[in-house]
Design a protein around this motif. Structure first.
Motif, PDB file in Angstrom:
ATOM      1  N   VAL A  13     -69.225-123.257 -17.277  1.00 58.05           N
ATOM      2  CA  VAL A  13     -69.643-122.315 -16.252  1.00 58.05           C
ATOM      3  C   VAL A  13     -68.841-121.032 -16.468  1.00 58.05           C
ATOM      4  CG1 VAL A  13     -69.598-121.812 -13.785  1.00 58.05           C
ATOM      5  CG2 VAL A  13     -70.276-124.088 -14.580  1.00 58.05           C
ATOM      6  N   GLY A  14     -69.523-119.901 -16.406  1.00 59.17           N
ATOM      7  CA  GLY A  14     -68.864-118.621 -16.638  1.00 59.17           C
ATOM      8  C   GLY A  14     -69.224-117.987 -17.953  1.00 59.17           C
ATOM      9  N   ASN A  15     -70.031-118.684 -18.782  1.00 57.37           N
ATOM     10  CA  ASN A  15     -70.401-118.079 -20.069  1.00 57.37           C
ATOM     11  C   ASN A  15     -71.539-117.069 -19.932  1.00 57.37           C
ATOM     12  OD1 ASN A  15     -72.676-119.675 -19.779  1.00 57.37           O
ATOM     13  ND2 ASN A  15     -72.454-120.731 -21.741  1.00 57.37           N
ATOM     14  N   CYS A  16     -72.148-117.003 -18.744  1.00 55.88           N
ATOM     15  CA  CYS A  16     -73.183-116.009 -18.428  1.00 55.88           C
ATOM     16  C   CYS A  16     -74.386-116.079 -19.368  1.00 55.88           C
ATOM     17  CB  CYS A  16     -72.603-114.592 -18.422  1.00 55.88           C
ATOM     18  SG  CYS A  16     -71.353-114.313 -17.145  1.00 55.88           S
ATOM     19  N   ALA A  17     -74.704-117.273 -19.852  1.00 56.96           N
ATOM     20  CA  ALA A  17     -75.865-117.430 -20.721  1.00 56.96           C
ATOM     21  C   ALA A  17     -77.164-117.141 -19.988  1.00 56.96           C
ATOM     22  CB  ALA A  17     -75.891-118.843 -21.312  1.00 56.96           C
ATOM     23  N   HIS A  18     -77.182-117.372 -18.680  1.00 57.53           N
ATOM     24  CA  HIS A  18     -78.404-117.185 -17.891  1.00 57.53           C
ATOM     25  C   HIS A  18     -78.191-116.247 -16.712  1.00 57.53           C
ATOM     26  CE1 HIS A  18     -80.021-120.548 -20.193  1.00 57.53           C
ATOM     27  NE2 HIS A  18     -78.962-121.245 -19.856  1.00 57.53           N
ATOM     28  N   SER A  19     -77.138-115.450 -16.775  1.00 55.09           N
ATOM     29  CA  SER A  19     -76.819-114.548 -15.660  1.00 55.09           C
ATOM     30  C   SER A  19     -76.216-113.266 -16.195  1.00 55.09           C
ATOM     31  CB  SER A  19     -75.845-115.218 -14.690  1.00 55.09           C
ATOM     32  OG  SER A  19     -74.589-115.438 -15.302  1.00 55.09           O
ATOM     33  N   ASP A  20     -76.095-112.292 -15.322  1.00 49.50           N
ATOM     34  CA  ASP A  20     -75.462-111.026 -15.685  1.00 49.50           C
ATOM     35  C   ASP A  20     -73.953-111.073 -15.481  1.00 49.50           C
ATOM     36  OD1 ASP A  20     -77.914-109.014 -16.039  1.00 49.50           O
ATOM     37  OD2 ASP A  20     -78.355-110.366 -14.377  1.00 49.50           O
ATOM     38  N   ILE A  21     -73.527-111.713 -14.385  1.00 48.93           N
ATOM     39  CA  ILE A  21     -72.115-111.765 -14.021  1.00 48.93           C
ATOM     40  C   ILE A  21     -71.851-113.107 -13.341  1.00 48.93           C
ATOM     41  CG2 ILE A  21     -70.275-110.714 -12.618  1.00 48.93           C
ATOM     42  CD1 ILE A  21     -71.883-108.072 -12.725  1.00 48.93           C
ATOM     43  N   THR A  22     -70.682-113.680 -13.595  1.00 48.66           N
ATOM     44  CA  THR A  22     -70.223-114.881 -12.885  1.00 48.66           C
ATOM     45  C   THR A  22     -68.908-114.562 -12.187  1.00 48.66           C
ATOM     46  OG1 THR A  22     -71.258-116.361 -14.496  1.00 48.66           O
ATOM     47  CG2 THR A  22     -69.516-117.296 -13.128  1.00 48.66           C
ATOM     48  N   ILE A  23     -68.768-115.058 -10.960  1.00 49.36           N
ATOM     49  CA  ILE A  23     -67.569-114.801 -10.155  1.00 49.36           C
ATOM     50  C   ILE A  23     -66.803-116.101  -9.941  1.00 49.36           C
ATOM     51  CG2 ILE A  23     -66.677-113.928  -7.967  1.00 49.36           C
ATOM     52  CD1 ILE A  23     -68.151-111.824  -9.680  1.00 49.36           C
ATOM     53  N   PHE A  24     -65.495-116.065 -10.175  1.00 50.17           N
ATOM     54  CA  PHE A  24     -64.598-117.182  -9.877  1.00 50.17           C
ATOM     55  C   PHE A  24     -63.627-116.792  -8.752  1.00 50.17           C
ATOM     56  CE2 PHE A  24     -65.105-118.363 -14.561  1.00 50.17           C
ATOM     57  CZ  PHE A  24     -65.982-119.405 -14.295  1.00 50.17           C
ATOM     58  N   SER A  25     -63.167-117.813  -8.030  1.00 53.98           N
ATOM     59  CA  SER A  25     -62.141-117.625  -7.009  1.00 53.98           C
ATOM     60  C   SER A  25     -60.903-118.431  -7.367  1.00 53.98           C
ATOM     61  CB  SER A  25     -62.660-118.095  -5.645  1.00 53.98           C
ATOM     62  OG  SER A  25     -61.617-118.109  -4.681  1.00 53.98           O
ATOM     63  N   PHE A  26     -59.735-117.876  -7.020  1.00 58.15           N
ATOM     64  CA  PHE A  26     -58.461-118.550  -7.271  1.00 58.15           C
ATOM     65  C   PHE A  26     -57.642-118.687  -5.991  1.00 58.15           C
ATOM     66  CE2 PHE A  26     -59.361-115.849 -11.128  1.00 58.15           C
ATOM     67  CZ  PHE A  26     -59.983-116.857 -11.831  1.00 58.15           C
ATOM     68  N   HIS A  27     -58.339-118.853  -4.874  1.00 59.10           N
ATOM     69  CA  HIS A  27     -57.692-119.133  -3.599  1.00 59.10           C
ATOM     70  C   HIS A  27     -56.936-120.460  -3.706  1.00 59.10           C
ATOM     71  CE1 HIS A  27     -57.508-120.530   0.610  1.00 59.10           C
ATOM     72  NE2 HIS A  27     -57.506-119.256   0.936  1.00 59.10           N
ATOM     73  N   PRO A  28     -55.882-120.672  -2.917  1.00 59.03           N
ATOM     74  CA  PRO A  28     -55.070-121.886  -3.087  1.00 59.03           C
ATOM     75  C   PRO A  28     -55.811-123.210  -2.989  1.00 59.03           C
ATOM     76  CG  PRO A  28     -53.848-120.289  -1.822  1.00 59.03           C
ATOM     77  CD  PRO A  28     -55.218-119.710  -2.015  1.00 59.03           C
ATOM     78  N   VAL A  29     -56.911-123.295  -2.228  1.00 60.19           N
ATOM     79  CA  VAL A  29     -57.608-124.580  -2.168  1.00 60.19           C
ATOM     80  C   VAL A  29     -58.593-124.768  -3.312  1.00 60.19           C
ATOM     81  CG1 VAL A  29     -57.400-124.777   0.337  1.00 60.19           C
ATOM     82  CG2 VAL A  29     -59.468-123.742  -0.644  1.00 60.19           C
ATOM     83  N   LYS A  30     -58.742-123.743  -4.171  1.00 57.16           N
ATOM     84  CA  LYS A  30     -59.662-123.851  -5.295  1.00 57.16           C
ATOM     85  C   LYS A  30     -59.000-124.633  -6.438  1.00 57.16           C
ATOM     86  CE  LYS A  30     -63.047-121.415  -3.478  1.00 57.16           C
ATOM     87  NZ  LYS A  30     -62.482-120.716  -2.336  1.00 57.16           N
ATOM     88  N   ILE A  31     -59.687-124.707  -7.567  1.00 59.20           N
ATOM     89  CA  ILE A  31     -59.291-125.618  -8.644  1.00 59.20           C
ATOM     90  C   ILE A  31     -58.032-125.131  -9.359  1.00 59.20           C
ATOM     91  CG2 ILE A  31     -60.068-126.691 -10.797  1.00 59.20           C
ATOM     92  CD1 ILE A  31     -62.955-126.413  -9.523  1.00 59.20           C
ATOM     93  N   ILE A  32     -57.956-123.841  -9.647  1.00 68.61           N
ATOM     94  CA  ILE A  32     -56.695-123.217 -10.061  1.00 68.61           C
ATOM     95  C   ILE A  32     -56.460-122.039  -9.127  1.00 68.61           C
ATOM     96  CG2 ILE A  32     -56.812-123.962 -12.467  1.00 68.61           C
ATOM     97  CD1 ILE A  32     -57.702-121.105 -13.206  1.00 68.61           C
ATOM     98  N   THR A  33     -55.206-121.614  -9.002  1.00 65.11           N
ATOM     99  CA  THR A  33     -54.897-120.588  -8.014  1.00 65.11           C
ATOM    100  C   THR A  33     -54.049-119.463  -8.589  1.00 65.11           C
ATOM    101  OG1 THR A  33     -54.070-120.189  -5.777  1.00 65.11           O
ATOM    102  CG2 THR A  33     -52.798-121.721  -7.136  1.00 65.11           C
ATOM    103  N   THR A  34     -54.240-118.279  -8.007  1.00 73.25           N
ATOM    104  CA  THR A  34     -53.333-117.149  -8.203  1.00 73.25           C
ATOM    105  C   THR A  34     -52.804-116.706  -6.835  1.00 73.25           C
ATOM    106  OG1 THR A  34     -55.157-115.553  -8.086  1.00 73.25           O
ATOM    107  CG2 THR A  34     -54.544-116.351 -10.270  1.00 73.25           C
ATOM    108  N   ALA A  35     -52.823-117.594  -5.858  1.00 70.55           N
ATOM    109  CA  ALA A  35     -52.541-117.355  -4.434  1.00 70.55           C
ATOM    110  C   ALA A  35     -53.775-116.740  -3.791  1.00 70.55           C
ATOM    111  CB  ALA A  35     -51.298-116.519  -4.210  1.00 70.55           C
ATOM    112  N   GLU A  36     -54.042-115.487  -4.026  1.00 63.57           N
ATOM    113  CA  GLU A  36     -55.331-114.861  -3.770  1.00 63.57           C
ATOM    114  C   GLU A  36     -55.773-114.266  -5.102  1.00 63.57           C
ATOM    115  OE1 GLU A  36     -57.272-114.782  -1.210  1.00 63.57           O
ATOM    116  OE2 GLU A  36     -56.043-115.176   0.564  1.00 63.57           O
ATOM    117  N   GLY A  37     -57.060-114.203  -5.339  1.00 60.34           N
ATOM    118  CA  GLY A  37     -57.515-113.611  -6.591  1.00 60.34           C
ATOM    119  C   GLY A  37     -58.899-114.079  -6.966  1.00 60.34           C
TER     120      GLY A  37
END
Length: 385
Positions: free
Chosen positions: A171-195
């Motif tokens: 997911v994120g290779n944009c093969a079928h989309s223009d842009i992909t967005i990820f979140s790095f909030h603390p409850v997400k899979i990896i975190t940057t604190a907010e980001g």
């Protein structure tokens, strides 16, 4: 309380952040580009543009695609309000496509029917934003085919799905989309604190998003108007925002990224236990489509009509027992702000039925066996079995 999600911070993460704190740059330095390049490489995409939140990344993505006054964006109602709010920031109008009752993602049958009607009415969306709910990707090849037929842009809200895959590719290779967005909030899979981060294969979209996150400013002579005054020179050529991430956050994210695959494996191991141990309870367990491998941000269960208690009672009892269950999400259009825009209950019946029944139970990579067994035991206490 056993939470529904939890970050995992290791000594390696702390060391990465300390290294930045004792370097010459704590923001706008090399750690940001390092994180962007590392995640772009992981996803197999040309560009990553890191920002201070996934909300900022959505806003900038929509702006870069030219979404504005008079335009229309469609998305799923089963998402956090940011997915559609970011379109409102651009002055666009929004509408919602009902969800599939199994995947809880945007129903592509409903989308196709809505597109056919919109084409006849001369009111097609400029952007469609599928949401990879709980980490499970939408059927992006089918969505991409609809994009090609009807001419809209696609922004994947993959806030739940970093580390997941679709059709064997990240997911994120944009093969079928223009842009992909990820979140790095603390409850997400990896975190940057907010980001957050916007991924794209389009060089021009990447350049626009990079400028829009920094006030619309460029130092690239090729993007300036006229000649510069010297090597210090910069120009603001569009109205942008201060959506920058810091080097400290980027260093944390890059360190976390080294464990992403192990986090996904750990989540799937815990899913297997839940699937086995909860199978006899009056709950609908998460369905997993064969075309994808979920990031498993969440493990949502639906309270069925056969359950001895309703969702509200179950939620209260589980919280009292120390299980940090949550409900995600209230259909966006039921919020008062959206009601003021004219939306009413009944707009997306599947999403509303899902909302009435769902509870998300603890799911994170470091959920220990004893805590997971406690969650299972308390669910049995509430639902029988």
């Amino acid at each position: 309380m056993i939470p529904y999600g939890r970050q995992d911070i290791t000594e390696a993460d702390l060391a990465a952040v300390r290294d930045v704190l004792t370097s010459d740059f704590i923001t706008q330095g090399p750690a940001i580009a390092g994180f962007e390049e590392a995640l772009a490489g992981y996803c197999g995409v040309r560009h990553g543009v890191a920002m201070n939140s996934a909300t900022s990344a959505l806003h900038v993505a929509y702006m870069a695609l030219g979404l504005g006054q008079g335009d229309l964006l469609w998305t799923s109602p089963n998402t956090f309000v940011a997915t559609s709010n970011a379109a409102l920031y651009c002055g666009a109008e929004v509408d919602f496509v009902d969800i599939d009752p199994d995947t809880y993602n945007m129903c592509l049958d409903s989308l196709e029917a809505k597109l056919e009607a919109a084409e006849k009415a001369g009111r097609l969306p400029k952007v469609v934003t599928p949401v990879h709910f709980a980490g499970q990707s939408c059927d992006m090849a089918r969505l991409g085919a609809l994009r090609d037929r009807y001419g809209f842009a696609v922004v994947e809200d993959a806030s739940h799905a970093v580390g997941g895959s679709y059709g064997g590719a990240p997911v994120g290779n944009c093969a079928h989309s223009d842009i992909t967005i990820f979140s790095f909030h603390p409850v997400k899979i990896i975190t940057t604190a907010e980001g957050g981060m916007a991924m794209t294969n389009d060089d021009e979209l990447a350049a626009k998003m990079a400028m829009l996150r920094t006030h619309g400013i460029t130092r690239d002579p090729a993007r300036m108007r006229g000649e510069g005054d010297g090597p210090w020179y910069y120009q603001q050529t569009m109205l942008g925002y201060n959506y920058r991430i810091t080097d400290m956050q980027a260093a944390l994210g890059r360190s976390q990224l080294t464990r992403l695959d192990s986090y996904i494996d750990a989540r799937h191991a815990r899913r297997a236990v839940y699937d086995r141990e909860l199978a006899d309870l009056p709950l609908k367990l998460p369905y997993q489509a064969e075309y994808q491998h979920s990031g498993l941000h969440l493990y949502p269960v639906l309270v069925t009509d056969a359950a001895p208690v309703d969702r509200a009672t179950a939620f209260a009892r589980l919280r009292e027992m120390g299980i940090g269950v949550n409900v995600l999400y209230i259909p966006v259009y039921l919020q008062p702000w959206y009601q003021d825009l004219g939306f009413r209950p009944g707009h997306c019946p599947n999403a509303e039925d899902y909302y009435r029944r769902m509870i998300t139970i603890p799911m994170y990579a470091t959920l220990g066996a004893d805590d997971q067994q406690t969650v299972i035991d308390r669910l049995r206490d509430v639902f029988g079995g």
